[in-house]
Structure formats: C-alpha cells, structure tokens
Design an enzyme around this catalytic site. Structure first.
Site, PDB file in Angstrom:
ATOM      1  N   MET A  93     -63.275 -19.400  52.681  1.00 22.25           N
ATOM      2  CA  MET A  93     -64.385 -20.318  52.343  1.00 22.25           C
ATOM      3  C   MET A  93     -63.880 -21.524  51.600  1.00 22.25           C
ATOM      4  O   MET A  93     -64.076 -22.570  52.076  1.00 22.25           O
ATOM      5  CB  MET A  93     -65.429 -19.584  51.548  1.00 22.25           C
ATOM      6  CG  MET A  93     -66.259 -18.474  52.386  1.00 22.25           C
ATOM      7  SD  MET A  93     -67.593 -17.593  51.279  1.00 22.25           S
ATOM      8  CE  MET A  93     -68.643 -19.288  50.918  1.00 22.25           C
TER       9      MET A  93
ATOM     10  N   ASP B 249     -70.375 -20.129  46.301  1.00 21.10           N
ATOM     11  CA  ASP B 249     -70.244 -21.340  46.748  1.00 21.10           C
ATOM     12  C   ASP B 249     -69.656 -22.509  45.620  1.00 21.10           C
ATOM     13  O   ASP B 249     -68.949 -23.273  46.033  1.00 21.10           O
ATOM     14  CB  ASP B 249     -71.712 -21.735  46.915  1.00 21.10           C
ATOM     15  CG  ASP B 249     -71.678 -23.061  47.889  1.00 21.10           C
ATOM     16  OD1 ASP B 249     -71.834 -22.875  49.235  1.00 21.10           O
ATOM     17  OD2 ASP B 249     -71.599 -24.203  47.409  1.00 21.10           O
TER      18      ASP B 249
ATOM     19  N   SER C 173     -70.027 -24.800  50.920  1.00 22.00           N
ATOM     20  CA  SER C 173     -69.112 -24.046  51.474  1.00 22.00           C
ATOM     21  C   SER C 173     -69.518 -22.962  52.101  1.00 22.00           C
ATOM     22  O   SER C 173     -69.120 -22.719  53.300  1.00 22.00           O
ATOM     23  CB  SER C 173     -68.172 -23.485  50.252  1.00 22.00           C
ATOM     24  OG  SER C 173     -68.939 -22.586  49.412  1.00 22.00           O
ATOM     25  N   ASP C 174     -70.857 -22.407  51.795  1.00 20.28           N
ATOM     26  CA  ASP C 174     -71.435 -21.258  52.660  1.00 20.28           C
ATOM     27  C   ASP C 174     -71.673 -21.919  54.107  1.00 20.28           C
ATOM     28  O   ASP C 174     -71.493 -21.396  55.233  1.00 20.28           O
ATOM     29  CB  ASP C 174     -72.882 -20.905  52.098  1.00 20.28           C
ATOM     30  CG  ASP C 174     -72.866 -20.030  50.996  1.00 20.28           C
ATOM     31  OD1 ASP C 174     -71.452 -19.537  50.442  1.00 20.28           O
ATOM     32  OD2 ASP C 174     -73.675 -19.615  50.338  1.00 20.28           O
ATOM     33  N   ALA C 175     -72.267 -23.203  53.980  1.00 16.72           N
ATOM     34  CA  ALA C 175     -72.873 -23.591  55.304  1.00 16.72           C
ATOM     35  C   ALA C 175     -71.511 -23.874  56.189  1.00 16.72           C
ATOM     36  O   ALA C 175     -71.382 -23.655  57.302  1.00 16.72           O
ATOM     37  CB  ALA C 175     -73.406 -24.719  55.062  1.00 16.72           C
TER      38      ALA C 175
END
Length: 393
Positions: free
Chosen positions: A205, A145, A173-175
């Site tokens: 991502m 991330d 960035s994950d979310a």
C-alpha cells in the site's frame, strides 16, 4: 450489463454479453478494504470471485460489504484448521488468480502461500497486498490508510502550507492500492493466457500511494536545491467561496481560459501575464475572492462554463451523488439487497463499448455460498455438515 435510467436519474444495470473477464475465477482470501475494492472491480468486469472469510463473520453485512462485495460468492473458513486450509487449496486449484492481505509470513504458516498453492496450480496468479510489502525494515509494521498516506509524502503534498496536515476524509491508499492490484492481476492474467504460467505479485500500500507523486514530485536531485510544484500559489488555480456559501474550484491556467475569465470579470489586463511576485499574487487572489463572493456558485458555473473556463463546484461526497455528469455516465447506481433494502452506490468507472458496463449480483451474506462451492470441490452433504459442526465453515 447495460446502463439504463432509473427513478431519480440514477442508473440501473442490465446484462450485457461477453464481459471481458468472463471465465476468470478469482479467490479473495479475506482481504481488507483495498483487496475487496480490487476484487469488486474484477467482478464488475465479469470475473467469478469467491470471497473467503472467517467463520465469525457468518451472517454479517456492512455498508462496505454492500459496495465492495458486490458480485461475489462467499464461503467462511477457519484457516487455522487443517480442513479449512485444504478447502482453500482446493479453491485455489480451480482459480486463475488469488489475492490475500495478511501480514508477511502468515500465509506460509497457514500453508496457503504462493509456493504451496502453485504446486497444485502452476498457472495461478497470486497477489499479496500488504501495508509495507514483503521485505524491507518495516515489512511487519501495522498501519492504516493514514500511515501510508503520511509516510509516502502525499499527506504533506496535499496539505501544502497548512500545518498540521489535516486528516483526509477519503481513504486514498486503500483506493489506489485496490486499483493497482487490479491492474497488476489483469496484466499477469494476460501473460498467463499467453504463456500458461502464473506469478507472484508483491504489492505494498505504501508503494502504491507513493507512486501517485510521480506526476508532481517524481524527480529528486540530491545535493541541489529543487523547486517543488505548488499549484495553489496561482490565484487562477484555487478555491473560492461564492455568495451562497458554496465553493468553486477554478483552474484557469491555460492562456485562453485565463484571458476569457479576466475579460468576463472586467479586468482583461490581469490575463495578459501571470503575477510577478507575492504582492501581485495576493492582490489578484483578493480581487478574485471578492468577485466570486458576489454571485452564487450556479451562476458562476453557468457564466464561465460558457466561456470554456475550467470551473467546478466543490461537492461533498453526498452532493456528488447528484452530479449531472456522474448521473449521465452511469456512475450512480440504484441497487437493492434482500436484507439491506434499496440503496445507491458508486458504479464502476470502466465502460466497455458498445456493450456498456457489467453488473453483478448483490453482496453475499458471509458464508452463504459454502455448500455450493464445497460441492464443486467434491464434498458430500454429509461431509459439509460435519465441517459445519466442527466450525471449519
């Protein structure tokens, strides 16, 4: 599922009729956090999600699993084995959408890539969610991330003048990649239903988190000096400490709210025009800092909210779980798991009225639904036991 009250003010979920993705089958091929978040949201909206994990994960259950594997069924497969690959292809044949997050090229080597699976299921929506995308000079680089937030420019933008930029406590960035994948898959499913065809989605991502800058830094003009937004330069759009050691986020940048704030603080003239230079900004910031330090956060929120001034507490994530507005909206959910016991989690922000929100079954133990899923594919009990002996499942 409807949202009802539970002890302590959190919500409990009750079944609703006809969730919007009812009848949609999604195959989650061992994805990491962003993909798990995507398929959790799809499951919340009624999709039937099958999660494929490595046999080594059998019996495991993490806190992330509790939240992001909710509502899914689980099977463990050794995708290096021909038998495991064939089971995966059989699951894909019965699915509307599939999501994977391997490095570029891996699924092709495993024989579970889009081109292979679409021969068995031309209607399949197939999403590859990778760090840097399927092409470009950095496609095969590893990253977490922090690397994506940094390379996108978002880390610098969030830090402002703070050097070095601090590492965020949230996985941004994950979310956002999980949410972007959810939107992309849902859009492709609409076309699938209308035209009867599937498609391939190449989602990175880095691309997803970079897109967040569209609303603040979305235009560049090469060769020309360009002023970038700096909201924190305004004392009326800033964070202040209060008498009880809490922090408030002030956003009084509308003319009406700015004037109301300054009148309440006994300095109406400060709301007539914005500070003209750095000296005036510093003086105004000092005045607001001193003023807010004289009362508690709760007192300021009560006073200023009554005047329609934009004000909010700076909650920690733990404190946000007790936020009255989030509780009222059903975003704090009381849940339980046969192994993990009772816990609270963040709910799905999407509300479909009049039904409410869709609930789900607890997160599965990795591999717990293997027998059921394999029987649906036509495997006998003897064949399933042989696969287990061979450690394919």
């Amino acid at each position: 599922m409807r949202i009802g009250a539970a002890a302590g003010g959190a919500a409990i979920e009750e079944p609703i009729m006809n969730p919007p993705l009812a009848g949609i089958r999604v195959l989650d091929i061992g994805t990491l956090t962003p993909g798990k978040f995507c398929t959790a949201m799809l499951a919340d909206m009624g999709a039937s999600v099958v999660r494929v994990e490595r046999p080594a994960a059998g019996g495991s259950l993490t806190d992330e699993d509790l939240v992001l594997n909710r509502g899914k069924k689980s099977i463990t497969l050794d995708l290096r084995a021909a038998a495991g690959q064939e089971i995966l292809r059989g699951l894909a044949e019965r699915s509307d959408a599939a999501l994977e997050s391997y490095r570029p090229g891996v699924v092709r080597r495993l024989g579970i890539d889009y081109d292979t699976l679409k021969d068995r299921n031309p209607r399949l929506v197939y999403c590859s969610l990778s760090g840097f995308g399927q092409d470009g000079p950095g496609a095969n680089r590893p990253g977490y991330d922090l690397q994506f937030v940094a390379a996108s420019g978002l880390l610098s933008a969030m830090a402002g003048t703070v050097k070095p930029p601090p590492v965020p406590d949230a996985y941004l960035s994950d979310a956002v990649s999980g949410l972007t994948a959810m939107v992309a898959i849902c859009a492709a499913l609409v076309r699938q239903r209308e035209a009867g065809v599937g498609c391939y989605i190449d989602l990175a991502m880095l691309d997803s988190v970079f897109s967040l800058l569209s609303v603040s830094h979305g235009v560049q003009r090469p060769g020309r000096a360009q002023e970038q937004p700096n909201p924190a330069a305004s004392p009326f759009y800033n964070v202040y400490e209060t008498a009880d050691g809490r922090y408030l986020a002030l956003g009084a940048i509308r003319p009406d709210s700015c004037k109301a704030l300054c009148r309440e603080l006994g300095r109406p003239e400060l709301g007539e025009r914005p500070p003209a230079n750095a000296v005036e900004r510093a003086e105004l910031f000092a005045f607001l800092s001193q003023t807010f330090s004289r009362a508690t956060a709760a007192e300021w929120i009560s006073r200023l909210s009554a005047l329609d001034v934009e004000i909010a507490p700076v909650n920690t994530p733990q404190e946000a779980f007790a936020d009255p507005q989030l509780l009222a909206r059903g975003l704090i959910v009381d849940a339980s798991h046969p192994r993990a016991g009772g816990y609270r989690r963040i709910g799905n922000p999407v509300r479909f009225l009049p039904e409410g929100k869709t609930a789900h079954s607890p997160a599965p133990i990795a591999g717990q639904d293997a027998d059921e899923l394999l029987r649906e594919l036509g495997y006998t009990s003897t064949a399933i036991e042989k696969l287990r002996e061979q450690r394919v499942i």
